[in-house]
Design an enzyme around this catalytic site. Structure first.
Site, mmCIF file in Angstrom:
data_model
loop_
_atom_site.group_PDB
_atom_site.id
_atom_site.type_symbol
_atom_site.label_atom_id
_atom_site.label_comp_id
_atom_site.label_asym_id
_atom_site.label_seq_id
_atom_site.Cartn_x
_atom_site.Cartn_y
_atom_site.Cartn_z
ATOM 1 N N ARG A 386 0.877 -1.184 0.000
ATOM 2 C CA ARG A 386 0.000 0.000 0.000
ATOM 3 C C ARG A 386 0.902 1.216 0.000
ATOM 4 O O ARG A 386 1.790 1.336 0.836
ATOM 5 C CB ARG A 386 -0.899 0.041 1.240
ATOM 6 C CG ARG A 386 -1.752 -1.193 1.450
ATOM 7 C CD ARG A 386 -2.711 -0.988 2.635
ATOM 8 N NE ARG A 386 -3.242 -2.238 3.133
ATOM 9 C CZ ARG A 386 -4.271 -2.900 2.609
ATOM 10 N NH1 ARG A 386 -4.867 -2.403 1.543
ATOM 11 N NH2 ARG A 386 -4.694 -4.027 3.141
ATOM 12 N N ARG A 416 -5.920 -5.845 -0.215
ATOM 13 C CA ARG A 416 -7.366 -5.637 -0.121
ATOM 14 C C ARG A 416 -7.739 -4.158 -0.030
ATOM 15 O O ARG A 416 -7.213 -3.414 0.787
ATOM 16 C CB ARG A 416 -7.926 -6.386 1.099
ATOM 17 C CG ARG A 416 -9.451 -6.364 1.178
ATOM 18 C CD ARG A 416 -9.957 -7.098 2.395
ATOM 19 N NE ARG A 416 -9.688 -8.517 2.321
ATOM 20 C CZ ARG A 416 -9.103 -9.221 3.286
ATOM 21 N NH1 ARG A 416 -8.692 -8.608 4.374
ATOM 22 N NH2 ARG A 416 -8.929 -10.508 3.158
ATOM 23 N N HIS A 446 3.945 -9.307 1.023
ATOM 24 C CA HIS A 446 3.638 -8.357 2.085
ATOM 25 C C HIS A 446 4.903 -7.785 2.714
ATOM 26 O O HIS A 446 4.839 -6.890 3.550
ATOM 27 C CB HIS A 446 2.774 -9.070 3.151
ATOM 28 C CG HIS A 446 2.144 -8.163 4.148
ATOM 29 N ND1 HIS A 446 2.511 -8.154 5.485
ATOM 30 C CD2 HIS A 446 1.167 -7.248 4.032
ATOM 31 C CE1 HIS A 446 1.785 -7.273 6.136
ATOM 32 N NE2 HIS A 446 0.961 -6.701 5.289
ATOM 33 N N HIS A 603 0.980 -0.570 14.844
ATOM 34 C CA HIS A 603 1.125 -1.382 13.631
ATOM 35 C C HIS A 603 2.437 -2.158 13.573
ATOM 36 O O HIS A 603 2.579 -3.075 12.763
ATOM 37 C CB HIS A 603 1.006 -0.462 12.407
ATOM 38 C CG HIS A 603 0.824 -1.174 11.112
ATOM 39 N ND1 HIS A 603 1.833 -1.293 10.175
ATOM 40 C CD2 HIS A 603 -0.243 -1.821 10.581
ATOM 41 C CE1 HIS A 603 1.390 -1.966 9.122
ATOM 42 N NE2 HIS A 603 0.134 -2.304 9.345
#
Length: 694
Positions: A386, A416, A446, A603
């Site tokens: 992202r 997603r 990822h 995170h």
């Protein structure tokens, strides 16, 4: 007399696991609790309410939708905690309905009155003054009427396709139209381009500086204008949530990009999973919609206000009241960079750690920018999961490719809800002659890695950045993450080999220091847990501290249970889902689980093992989830520099000291908020802001 044998607990027992979906809903309970925290600025509290609503949307779009698909394939499936799919639906429905009822209570009984006390008002139709009503009628006629398209339901006008999460109205009518028709019902879809909240101008109405009206209220007030000669008996807003977790059959595709594009086009029209409707809607109309969408009553939610509370986040930008928002801060620049503008020289001197958002993300952007402009840089390799549509990192990669450098970008098309943006980024990079690959079929990429190959004299040197979060400058202001710059030979060589795996074909490369899923990460973590068990068995101090977003993977949970049984002290800092059940006698007595919910979204992923006093600290892109361990390409990198590892350990210890924003997981699966008691208030995010930001 024989001594009775002590029974050894069965670590496969369903009683030792918390249901994943229930745990995720509990996280939303903690987020919503922030909206009730009077110690937080008022507009921030409204934001937390909106976040809890958007989180619940995604929960139904992905998790509930996934359970429904699972039920179709195998209705006898049992979850790790022993629940059938039907039992999970029952528990989900009960908890979700409680959560939604609390969301509207918080809005109507707490936040709206508080906002009104600060002259921020949401005006209901019954309270409009004559001048306000006149302005709104003009607004309706000029701005809304030309683009609204009601559809009367009859044999020639079937029920329209309803977009996922769009605002719609079902309207009851009497009388006949120009053609003598009277179906009794019409559907009106509000175009997504329309603002859901309209601010009244002070110059043309007798309004205050921050008077707002919901779009739904305006449409309700003037809906008669859409049905000339007919009478509107009722107008009720509704919203449908659909399955948004599309499926791409990795074994049956030739072109992943085309497959993702094809599925993306259908996302707005996936299977219905939830219906939200005005609480005042008559039962007959409710039943009509339930039947139309083939939904059972347990997936019906009655809204005591706007059906999409998350749209109220727009208020934050519309209201210029700094006193009702968090105090702005400026991320600092680590002293390791000093005044030296050559970022490669700084990295050659020492490894550099960045802790976002307290420290600036700018060096990461500058790393790629300098690489793009440096004539000695031969190649840049980057993973993107992202990153945002206007990413300065992508702009720098494009510049590098156009200048003739070898640029390779691994873009994950199936991130997603970012699929569309990533497809666009891939096209831009390909136009600039960058090599764009989409990772490995069957595995999402990822990992967060950037590598720069630079020619220095007669040698080539790899400079790398490894992170726990995405290469996204905007979320780097909102999410807590770590990033490491290094040019250490073995670690940078590992990164090069991982890139080779992603872009070419061949056997798994042996790595020097990196742990990588789906190959060595899971086994490596279990091995380090086992090492702590051995220290404990020898009577030596043993401790594990793990900070992640989720703990789900069963083998890892069982390894932690075994460590607890051996006497290892375990502290888990888990923002969201945690299926491990702490505090179970004889199993998890030595495990504490806490969740930090504060200004920033926690995170970072850190795995720290005491290792006989010589702490082994790893940062990673991976959570303790099955998908991260076995279905994604992830990296977990050691923090070799002792000063940096000590700094991260101190951060972890500060997380464990938090007595205000921390929530402690109980053995029954519920969370209790930590309280300072007689001790001074300690909030880890506040302290890090003081210590690290400018």
């Amino acid at each position: 007399m024989d001594t009775p044998k002590t029974s050894i607990p069965d670590l496969n027992s369903t009683e030792l696991y918390i249901n994943r979906e229930q745990s995720l809903l509990e996280f939303n309970v903690r987020v919503l609790a922030q909206a009730l925290d009077e110690g937080l600025p008022l507009l921030e509290r409204l934001n937390y309410l909106c976040i809890s609503c958007s989180n619940l949307d995604e929960f139904y779009e992905v998790r509930v939708a996934s359970l429904l698909q699972m039920a179709e394939m195998d209705s006898t499936a049992i979850s790790t905690d022993g629940l059938s799919i039907h039992e999970q639906f029952e528990k989900i429905s009960g908890k979700a309905h409680e959560l939604v009822a609390e969301q509207y209570r918080v809005l109507n009984d707490v936040l709206i009155p508080h906002l009104e006390s600060h002259n921020i008002r949401f005006l209901k139709r019954d309270n409009w003054s004559d001048s306000q009503k006149a302005w709104l009628e003009k607004y309706f006629n000029e701005e809304l009427l030309p683009i609204l398209t009601p559809v009367g339901l009859d044999s020639a006008h079937p029920f329209p396709r309803i977009l996922n999460k769009s605002l719609n109205f079902i309207i009851s009518l009497t009388g006949k139209d120009a053609f003598g028709r009277n179906s009794g019902r019409a559907i009106l879809q509000a175009p997504r381009a329309l603002p859901r909240i309209v601010q009244l101008p002070t110059s043309e109405t007798d309004s205050g500086p921050y008077d707002f009206v919901f779009l739904s209220s305006i449409i309700h007030a003037f809906v008669n204008e859409l049905f000339n000669g007919m009478a509107v008996k009722g107008c009720y807003q509704f919203r449908v949530t659909r399955n948004s977790d599309f499926f791409v059959d990795d074994d049956a595709i030739d072109d992943l990009l085309l497959a993702v594009e094809g599925e993306l086009a259908m996302r707005n029209y996936g299977d219905e999973v939830r219906l939200e409707i005005d609480a005042n809607c008559p039962e007959e109309t409710v039943n009509f919609l339930l039947a139309r969408f083939e939904l059972t009553p347990d997936r019906l939610f009655l809204a005591n206000g706007p059906v999409n509370l998350s749209r109220m986040q727009a208020i934050y930008a519309m209201v210029d009241r700094p006193d009702l928002k968090f105090t702005p801060f400026k991320p600092s620049l680590p002293s390791a960079f000093g005044r030296n503008k050559d970022i490669f020289a700084c990295i050659r001197k020492q490894d550099i750690l960045l802790h976002h958002p307290y420290e600036s993300f700018a060096p990461v952007v500058e790393f790629v920018r300098q690489a793009a402009a440096d004539p000695d840089v031969l190649a840049i390799k980057q993973t993107l999961y992202r990153t945002g549509v206007d990413s300065p990192i992508v702009a720098a990669l494009i510049k590098a490719a156009r200048s003739g450098k070898e640029v390779t970008v691994v873009i994950e098309l199936r991130a997603r809800f970012d699929e569309k943006d990533n497809i666009g980024l891939a096209a831009k990079l390909q136009e600039a002659a960058a090599h764009v690959v989409y990772g490995v079929v069957g595995y999402k990429t990822h990992a967060k890695m950037c590598m720069v190959l630079r020619k220095e004299g007669n040698t080539l040197r790899n400079y790398v950045h490894l992170g726990t979060g995405n290469y996204h400058p905007k979320t780097a202001r909102l999410y807590t993450d770590y990033g490491l710059f290094t040019c250490e030979k073995e670690l940078s060589e590992d990164v090069r080999r991982v890139f080779m795996q992603l872009t070419s074909l061949g056997k798994v490369s042996k790595l020097n220091k990196l742990l990588q899923s789906p190959f060595t990460l899971h086994h490596g973590l279990l091995k380090m847990i086992d090492r702590e068990i051995e220290f404990a068995k020898k009577g030596k101090p043993a401790k594990i501290i793990i900070k992640v977003n989720a703990v789900v993977e069963e083998q890892a949970i069982q390894a932690l249970y075994r460590a607890s049984q051996a006497g290892v002290k375990i502290s888990l800092i888990v923002r969201g889902i945690c299926c491990l059940r702490p505090g179970v006698p004889g199993v998890s007595d030595n495990i504490e689980v806490r969740s930090i919910v504060g200004r920033f979204l926690e995170h970072a992923r850190i795995y720290a093992f005491m290792n006989g006093g010589d702490w082994a600290v790893y940062a990673s892109s991976a959570d303790l989830m099955n998908r991260n361990m076995f279905k994604r390409v992830e990296v977990c990198f050691p923090i070799a520099d002792k000063k940096i590892s000590e700094r991260i350990l101190n951060d972890l210890k500060a997380n464990l000291k938090d007595n205000s924003q921390a929530w402690l997981l109980q053995s029954n699966g519920q969370y209790l908020r930590a309280t300072p008691g007689d001790h001074p208030v300690f909030q880890v995010q506040t302290e890090l802001l003081k210590d690290l930001s400018q």
